[in-house]
Design a protein around this motif. Structure first.
Motif, mmCIF file in Angstrom:
data_model
loop_
_atom_site.group_PDB
_atom_site.id
_atom_site.type_symbol
_atom_site.label_atom_id
_atom_site.label_comp_id
_atom_site.label_asym_id
_atom_site.label_seq_id
_atom_site.Cartn_x
_atom_site.Cartn_y
_atom_site.Cartn_z
ATOM 1 N N THR A 161 -0.730 -5.080 -1.742
ATOM 2 C CA THR A 161 0.595 -5.157 -2.341
ATOM 3 C C THR A 161 1.007 -6.604 -2.564
ATOM 4 O OG1 THR A 161 1.235 -3.080 -1.274
ATOM 5 C CG2 THR A 161 3.012 -4.495 -2.077
ATOM 6 N N ARG A 162 0.608 -7.483 -1.641
ATOM 7 C CA ARG A 162 0.980 -8.888 -1.762
ATOM 8 C C ARG A 162 0.263 -9.585 -2.911
ATOM 9 N NH1 ARG A 162 0.762 -8.618 4.004
ATOM 10 N NH2 ARG A 162 -1.366 -9.459 3.987
ATOM 11 N N ARG A 163 -0.908 -9.112 -3.281
ATOM 12 C CA ARG A 163 -1.661 -9.783 -4.341
ATOM 13 C C ARG A 163 -2.002 -8.835 -5.491
ATOM 14 N NH1 ARG A 163 -7.086 -8.574 -4.009
ATOM 15 N NH2 ARG A 163 -7.596 -10.383 -5.270
ATOM 16 N N GLN A 164 -1.112 -7.877 -5.744
ATOM 17 C CA GLN A 164 -1.368 -6.858 -6.765
ATOM 18 C C GLN A 164 -1.618 -7.493 -8.127
ATOM 19 O OE1 GLN A 164 -1.340 -3.447 -6.090
ATOM 20 N NE2 GLN A 164 -2.204 -3.187 -8.118
ATOM 21 N N ASN A 220 -4.027 4.374 -2.927
ATOM 22 C CA ASN A 220 -2.813 5.086 -2.514
ATOM 23 C C ASN A 220 -1.991 5.491 -3.740
ATOM 24 O OD1 ASN A 220 -3.769 3.253 -0.251
ATOM 25 N ND2 ASN A 220 -2.327 4.576 0.843
ATOM 26 N N ARG A 221 -2.728 6.004 -4.747
ATOM 27 C CA ARG A 221 -2.184 6.575 -5.989
ATOM 28 C C ARG A 221 -1.606 5.536 -6.943
ATOM 29 N NH1 ARG A 221 -4.938 9.367 -3.754
ATOM 30 N NH2 ARG A 221 -4.752 11.590 -3.266
ATOM 31 N N THR A 222 -1.930 4.273 -6.765
ATOM 32 C CA THR A 222 -1.525 3.235 -7.709
ATOM 33 C C THR A 222 -2.770 2.617 -8.334
ATOM 34 O OG1 THR A 222 0.475 2.700 -6.461
ATOM 35 C CG2 THR A 222 -0.327 1.023 -7.989
ATOM 36 N N MET A 241 -8.666 6.078 -3.837
ATOM 37 C CA MET A 241 -8.877 5.599 -2.473
ATOM 38 C C MET A 241 -7.563 5.492 -1.715
ATOM 39 S SD MET A 241 -11.655 2.601 -3.315
ATOM 40 C CE MET A 241 -11.077 2.382 -5.014
ATOM 41 N N ASP A 242 -7.611 5.789 -0.435
ATOM 42 C CA ASP A 242 -6.491 5.549 0.472
ATOM 43 C C ASP A 242 -6.920 4.451 1.436
ATOM 44 O OD1 ASP A 242 -4.908 7.515 -0.665
ATOM 45 O OD2 ASP A 242 -5.622 9.068 0.708
ATOM 46 N N LEU A 243 -6.119 3.386 1.498
ATOM 47 C CA LEU A 243 -6.454 2.244 2.335
ATOM 48 C C LEU A 243 -5.753 2.320 3.686
ATOM 49 C CD1 LEU A 243 -6.238 -0.746 -0.178
ATOM 50 C CD2 LEU A 243 -8.274 0.510 0.545
#
Length: 272
Positions: free
Chosen positions: A97-100, A36-38, A86-88
């Motif tokens: 996001t929780r385990r970035q 998602n672009r990150t 990729m887009d999840l």
């Protein structure tokens, strides 16, 4: 996409002679895995089978459960390398996001960027299934690998990971300058084909270190067979996970380090 093989000018010494020439070498390229672009990770990899790499990396990292969790996947060449964009699905993105974390992975390293020692030796998922294989099956599987290692035949410088079953033979083989990348590519190929990894043998052309065991167990594999030896930590983690670990698999035999029950060998056993 860039060719995975590159011509390199070299001077060769053989005995008392010197000769100019060209050798084919594998291309090593920074590959960013973005969600998602990150950007989540940047690995140095061979630019082939990158769709498989993106899916397999995501699976072995626990970011997805199936290939369907990736809603869109694009491979894009950029100025400094290649991006696997990729887009999840929303629930998987929330988990990410929780385990970035971020990691920069040289071709010989699969654990760079971890923020704790505990993360490096995390337990592998328990192997709940897995069939038995004969000694002849293991040797047949390993003999099938060289003919499919096209990049290595050209460069003599890449690793391979493959999957073999008695019924279908060699189902998939993927190559990369990084052994971890090759296994991730194989994981992606199996996920896309909806192949169960506990139904066959995962074959490796490299040594077996702990992260290779962790990745294989996450894939659902029950048996790993490698041409080289495992590390001590790989043996410990494989044993705890219930995974059968076979090493030193050569023409004259092999060595089983954990969970011998999945290997059927008819021979007299000698204790050294």
């Amino acid at each position: 996409m860039a060719d995975p093989v590159v011509p390199a000018v070299r001077v060769a010494w053989r005995g008392d002679t010197c000769q100019d020439g060209v050798r084919s070498v594998p291309r090593e390229t920074p590959v960013a895995l973005t969600y998602n672009r990150t950007t989540h990770a940047v690995m140095l990899a061979t630019p082939s089978d990158l769709e498989d790499f993106a899916i397999g990396f995501s699976r072995s990292e626990g970011l997805i459960e199936t290939a369907a969790d990736i809603l869109a996947l694009d491979i894009v060449e950029v100025a400094d390398g290649i991006e696997c964009r990729m887009d999840l699905a929303p629930d998987r993105l929330a988990a990410l996001t929780r385990r970035q974390r971020r990691l920069a992975g040289p071709s010989g390293c699969g654990l760079c960027g971890l923020d704790s020692l505990a993360a490096a030796i995390r337990p592998a998922p328990a192997v709940l299934r897995g069939r038995a294989f004969s000694a002849a099956m293991i040797q047949d599987a390993m003999r099938a690998m060289p003919a499919a290692q096209v990049l290595n035949a050209t460069t003599h410088a890449v690793h391979a990971a493959a999957f073999w079953t008695p019924e279908r033979g060699l189902i998939a083989l993927r190559e990369d300058v990084g052994r971890h990348n090759a296994l991730d590519k194989l994981a992606g190929a199996l996920a896309r084909a909806a192949v169960r990894a506990d139904d066959g043998l995962v074959l490796l052309s490299s040594r077996v270190s702990v992260e290779m065991v962790q990745k294989a167990a996450t894939l659902g594999a029950a048996v790993i067979v490698a041409v080289s030896a495992p590390t001590s930590l790989a043996i410990e983690v494989a044993n705890a996970a219930g995974l059968t670990l076979v090493g030193i698999a050569r023409d004259d035999g092999f060595e089983v380090f954990t969970h011998l029950n999945r290997i059927t060998v008819r021979t007299t056993r000698h204790v050294a």
